[in-house]
Design a protein around this motif. Structure first.
Motif: not given
Length: 179
Positions: A44-67
């Motif tokens: 689940l941790v690995i899945s959360f990190f890959s979802i954070a990668g999706h946020y980075l692709l959407l140019n949402s760096q703040f949301l990725a870091i908070v996630h």
């Protein structure tokens, strides 16, 4: 009709998106189907990190870091403490009957079919978009919106987390036996 992307002409962003999607789906399924609860939490941790990668692709760096900080950090630590305190890794655990597993598989398949049909039949949103001109990547604007317009849901979420924490403490307490 379903459009299958042509990977020969794919951009690097599309390739990274497909890779992250593959990692997210595989680790989510491994988290569900793993028999060891610690392995499930790690998947689940690995899945959360890959979802954070999706946020980075959407140019949402703040949301990725908070996630990463909130979900991959704090929430997963709570999950691991709960797993360790409840000692869920017992070998004498009661197994579910076959009819329960069959019902879960059938309901999962039905939900997947409904979601696929919804995605296939969905149409893009048409019409005018109202642009406010505010950059929600700014922490100042995000804080003002979060603490003014969404104050009540924000407080409800904090009460929910506090209740969950109290529940974990109460579940982990062992009853005292009188001598």
């Amino acid at each position: 009709m379903i459009h299958i992307p042509d990977f020969a002409n794919a951009t690097p962003v599309q390739i990274i998106f497909c890779f992250l999607s593959f990692i997210t789906l595989i680790t989510a399924f491994l988290a569900i189907f793993s028999r060891n609860p610690i392995h499930s939490a790690l998947y689940l941790v690995i899945s959360f990190f890959s979802i954070a990668g999706h946020y980075l692709l959407l140019n949402s760096q703040f949301l990725a870091i908070v996630h990463v900080i909130v979900y991959s950090g704090a929430i997963m630590i709570l999950f691991l403490f709960t797993i360790m305190l409840m000692n869920l890794n017992k070998e004498n655990e009661v197994h579910k009957p076959r009819i329960t597993r069959l019902g879960a598989i059938v309901s999962f398949c039905l939900i997947c079919i409904v979601l696929i049909l919804i995605f296939i039949n969905s149409k893009p949103i048409e019409g005018e978009y109202i642009a406010t001109g505010e950059d929600y990547q700014s922490i100042k604007v995000l804080g003002r919106v979060l603490l003014n317009e969404y104050m009540v849901p924000f407080e409800f979420a904090s009460i929910l987390l506090l209740t969950a924490m109290i529940g974990v403490v109460l579940l982990s307490k062992k009853e005292k036996t009188e001598k």
